[in-house]
Motif scaffolding. Structure first.
Motif, PDB file in Angstrom:
ATOM      1  N   TYR A  97       4.169   8.972   6.448  1.00 30.19           N
ATOM      2  CA  TYR A  97       3.749   8.611   7.805  1.00 30.19           C
ATOM      3  C   TYR A  97       3.650   7.091   7.929  1.00 30.19           C
ATOM      4  O   TYR A  97       4.120   6.506   8.907  1.00 30.19           O
ATOM      5  N   TYR A  98       3.042   6.466   6.937  1.00 30.93           N
ATOM      6  CA  TYR A  98       2.910   5.006   6.982  1.00 30.93           C
ATOM      7  C   TYR A  98       4.276   4.316   6.936  1.00 30.93           C
ATOM      8  O   TYR A  98       4.460   3.266   7.531  1.00 30.93           O
ATOM      9  N   ILE A 152      -6.186   7.558  12.408  1.00 30.85           N
ATOM     10  CA  ILE A 152      -5.003   6.697  12.375  1.00 30.85           C
ATOM     11  C   ILE A 152      -3.835   7.360  13.099  1.00 30.85           C
ATOM     12  O   ILE A 152      -3.158   6.730  13.919  1.00 30.85           O
ATOM     13  N   VAL A 153      -3.599   8.630  12.828  1.00 27.79           N
ATOM     14  CA  VAL A 153      -2.481   9.343  13.459  1.00 27.79           C
ATOM     15  C   VAL A 153      -2.691   9.435  14.965  1.00 27.79           C
ATOM     16  O   VAL A 153      -1.776   9.166  15.744  1.00 27.79           O
ATOM     17  N   MET A 209       0.813  -1.183   0.000  1.00 31.77           N
ATOM     18  CA  MET A 209       0.000   0.000   0.000  1.00 31.77           C
ATOM     19  C   MET A 209       0.868   1.263   0.000  1.00 31.77           C
ATOM     20  O   MET A 209       0.562   2.212  -0.697  1.00 31.77           O
ATOM     21  N   ILE A 210       1.952   1.275   0.768  1.00 37.94           N
ATOM     22  CA  ILE A 210       2.807   2.454   0.847  1.00 37.94           C
ATOM     23  C   ILE A 210       3.414   2.758  -0.518  1.00 37.94           C
ATOM     24  O   ILE A 210       3.405   3.905  -0.977  1.00 37.94           O
ATOM     25  N   ALA A 218       0.274   1.590   9.061  1.00 33.90           N
ATOM     26  CA  ALA A 218       0.035   1.086   7.706  1.00 33.90           C
ATOM     27  C   ALA A 218      -0.545  -0.318   7.699  1.00 33.90           C
ATOM     28  O   ALA A 218      -1.184  -0.724   6.732  1.00 33.90           O
ATOM     29  N   ALA A 219      -0.349  -1.061   8.784  1.00 36.59           N
ATOM     30  CA  ALA A 219      -0.782  -2.457   8.822  1.00 36.59           C
ATOM     31  C   ALA A 219      -2.282  -2.610   9.036  1.00 36.59           C
ATOM     32  O   ALA A 219      -2.820  -3.700   8.839  1.00 36.59           O
ATOM     33  N   SER A 220      -2.961  -1.549   9.397  1.00 38.79           N
ATOM     34  CA  SER A 220      -4.383  -1.665   9.715  1.00 38.79           C
ATOM     35  C   SER A 220      -5.250  -1.659   8.448  1.00 38.79           C
ATOM     36  O   SER A 220      -4.865  -1.117   7.410  1.00 38.79           O
ATOM     37  N   ARG A 221      -6.431  -2.240   8.560  1.00 35.17           N
ATOM     38  CA  ARG A 221      -7.405  -2.195   7.466  1.00 35.17           C
ATOM     39  C   ARG A 221      -7.868  -0.768   7.232  1.00 35.17           C
ATOM     40  O   ARG A 221      -8.159  -0.369   6.110  1.00 35.17           O
TER      41      ARG A 221
END
Length: 130
Positions: free
Chosen positions: A52-53, A115-116, A1-2, A60-63
């Motif tokens: 950031y991810y 998320i942050v 994703m990143i 970044a690992a979250s859905r």
């Protein structure tokens, strides 16, 4: 994703810069607001999210991060297109696209804020404090 976020952000930067060059060559700056939003949302915002991810891998690992990335990319594309269409004379027909795009951008940044706030306060062992 990143990696995808980085690639999309740089691709949108290229489109935004080309649009700016075309406007400069033609000396027609009607689409300046669309150009500015494409660069700010498409390049800067998405690139910062990707950074950031990269720095906070647990985020970044979250859905939710995947959902945020998809929503943010959609908004970064939809909103400037809507702005451009309105500026080119389709105000009544394309105003709903601008509204949908701006709400999509809002949702994307709201998800990013969640998320942050949920991952940014955690200190990693050995990480430098800023």
């Amino acid at each position: 994703m990143i990696k995808s976020l980085f690639r999309v952000s740089v691709s949108l930067a290229l489109v935004g810069i080309i649009l700016g060059i075309v406007m400069g060559i033609r000396q027609d700056f009607l689409l300046m607001p669309a150009h500015a939003h494409l660069n700010l949302l498409g390049f800067v915002t998405l690139f910062l999210c990707a950074l950031y991810y990269r720095v906070v891998p647990e985020a970044a690992a979250s859905r939710l991060a995947r959902c945020q990335a998809i929503v943010s990319v959609a908004g970064a594309i939809l909103f400037p297109i809507g702005i451009a269409c309105v500026l080119l004379g389709g105000h009544e027909r394309f105003e709903p696209v601008v509204i949908a795009g701006s709400l999509t951008v809002l949702l994307g940044i709201a998800l990013f804020a969640v998320i942050v706030f949920s991952t940014g306060g955690r200190e990693r062992a050995g990480a430098a404090q800023i």
